[in-house]
Design an enzyme around this catalytic site. Structure first.
Site, PDB file in Angstrom:
ATOM      1  N   LYS A  50      -3.056  -8.948  23.184  1.00  0.00           N
ATOM      2  CA  LYS A  50      -2.278 -10.346  23.406  1.00  0.00           C
ATOM      3  C   LYS A  50      -0.971 -10.081  22.687  1.00  0.00           C
ATOM      4  O   LYS A  50      -0.070 -10.516  22.961  1.00  0.00           O
ATOM      5  CB  LYS A  50      -3.189 -11.101  22.287  1.00  0.00           C
ATOM      6  CG  LYS A  50      -4.400 -11.601  22.594  1.00  0.00           C
ATOM      7  CD  LYS A  50      -5.195 -12.299  21.641  1.00  0.00           C
ATOM      8  CE  LYS A  50      -6.604 -12.704  22.483  1.00  0.00           C
ATOM      9  NZ  LYS A  50      -7.556 -13.221  21.237  1.00  0.00           N
ATOM     10  N   GLN A  92      -9.465 -14.634  15.450  1.00  0.00           N
ATOM     11  CA  GLN A  92      -9.947 -13.645  16.213  1.00  0.00           C
ATOM     12  C   GLN A  92     -11.618 -13.739  16.141  1.00  0.00           C
ATOM     13  O   GLN A  92     -11.968 -13.479  14.870  1.00  0.00           O
ATOM     14  CB  GLN A  92      -9.452 -12.176  16.244  1.00  0.00           C
ATOM     15  CG  GLN A  92      -9.931 -11.424  17.388  1.00  0.00           C
ATOM     16  CD  GLN A  92      -9.316 -11.775  18.790  1.00  0.00           C
ATOM     17  OE1 GLN A  92      -8.401 -11.886  19.033  1.00  0.00           O
ATOM     18  NE2 GLN A  92     -10.512 -11.640  19.640  1.00  0.00           N
ATOM     19  N   ASP A 113      -6.216 -21.569  21.053  1.00  0.00           N
ATOM     20  CA  ASP A 113      -7.466 -21.166  21.662  1.00  0.00           C
ATOM     21  C   ASP A 113      -8.256 -22.315  22.345  1.00  0.00           C
ATOM     22  O   ASP A 113      -9.193 -22.170  23.241  1.00  0.00           O
ATOM     23  CB  ASP A 113      -8.411 -20.315  20.674  1.00  0.00           C
ATOM     24  CG  ASP A 113      -8.109 -18.766  20.766  1.00  0.00           C
ATOM     25  OD1 ASP A 113      -8.209 -18.248  21.732  1.00  0.00           O
ATOM     26  OD2 ASP A 113      -8.514 -18.039  19.728  1.00  0.00           O
TER      27      ASP A 113
END
Ligand code: NAP
Length: 274
Positions: A50, A92, A113
């Protein structure tokens, strides 16, 4: 004849180049915060991917690396501070037990997300909002590889909240117009559903779940699985599927890069609204 490979890496690069052009016209670079709790090696490697993508696009990514003894209240207060200063926040996964509810502290507008209940609710209602990155990446991959899902029979194997379920919602929306069947570990005679699919998406997390004998000749197969084995990364479908399918996403280099590209896209969209 062997299936044509759908090159997710190349398509993700195209998307990143489009995003880079958008970012270059912005007064300030989009800001993305990534929170990691603990040292899960897979998480560390996903964050690296990322971070590299953010650099290529021109997004300012900050990695907040917290220790495993972080409390829910520490995590919530960090998210609270970031909510007013960045365009996107991701936590995460997986998180250590007991911290999961902190995810809901992310403002839906910053939830790049697409996991916040408000964004999932908007998806159910067919309204605009942040879409979860892997399902959004799969749909983009289909369009950009010339495989419009309209009027196609799509079978999804796996009903998780981050892949299968939201993908079934996006594909069955008005305008996208696929007819979707969602299978899972309790689906009896799963082969009979897979055999019917024009497009088969497999998101299970176990190698060789789908074999060549289970699919229709010419089917388009999207292999979402990422399984670490002694012979490297493999997906969820057996190697013999390649001989029967018309098109197939490789692992690695299929869905993975698209997930990262969609995360960048959600961040740029959020920044352009702020
Ligand atoms: P998950 O939450 O563990 O869900 C797995 C799903 O597969 C469940 O719905 C389960 O059914 C179903 N399942 C398990 N065994 C099955 C079988 N033999 N036949 C049919 N269905 C079966 O997994 P996930 O988070 O969706 O991830 C799935 C895979 O995709 C993993 O390998 C993950 O690493 C990968 N992934 C890749 C990306 C990417 O960007 N490339 C992103 C996300 C995930 P039940 O609901 O009945 O238990």
């Amino acid at each position: 004849m062997s299936a044509r490979l759908i090159d997710g890496k190349k398509i993700a690069e195209e998307i990143e180049n489009e995003l880079k052009a958008k970012v270059s016209k912005m007064d300030t670079p989009p800001k993305l915060s990534v929170i990691q709790v603990g040292d899960d090696p897979a998480s560390t490697s996903y964050i690296k991917a990322k971070s590299n993508a953010a650099k290529r696009v021109g997004i300012e990514l900050t990695h907040h690396h917290l220790s495993t003894d972080t409390t829910e209240s520490d995590l919530c207060s960090l998210i609270g501070r970031l909510n007013s200063s960045v365009d996107g926040i991701i936590v995460q996964l997986p998180l250590p037990k007991g911290l999961e509810s902190a995810l809901n502290e992310i403002e839906p507008e910053n939830d790049v997300d697409g996991f916040h209940p408000v964004n999932l609710g908007r998806l159910v209602q067919g309204k605009s909002g942040m879409k979860p990155c892997t399902p959004a990446g799969i749909v983009e991959l289909l369009y950009r590889s010339g495989n419009d899902p309209k009027e196609k029979k799509v079978v999804i194997v796996g009903r998780s909240t981050i892949v299968g379920k939201p993908l079934s919602l996006i594909l069955s929306q008005k305008g996208v117009d696929a007819t979707v069947t969602l299978c899972h570990s309790r689906t009896p005679n799963i082969q009979s559903f897979c055999k019917e699919a024009d497009i088969l998406v497999v998101a299970v997390g176990s190698p060789d779940t789908i074999t060549g004998a289970m699919v229709k000749p010419g089917v388009i197969v999207i292999d979402v699985g990422v399984n670490r084995t002694d012979s490297g990364l493999v997906g969820d479908v057996s190697s013999d599927v390649k001989e029967i399918a018309g098109q197939l996403t490789p692992v690695p280099g299929g869905v993975g890069p698209m997930t990262v590209a969609m995360l960048m896209s959600n961040t740029v969209d959020s920044a352009s609204k702020n």
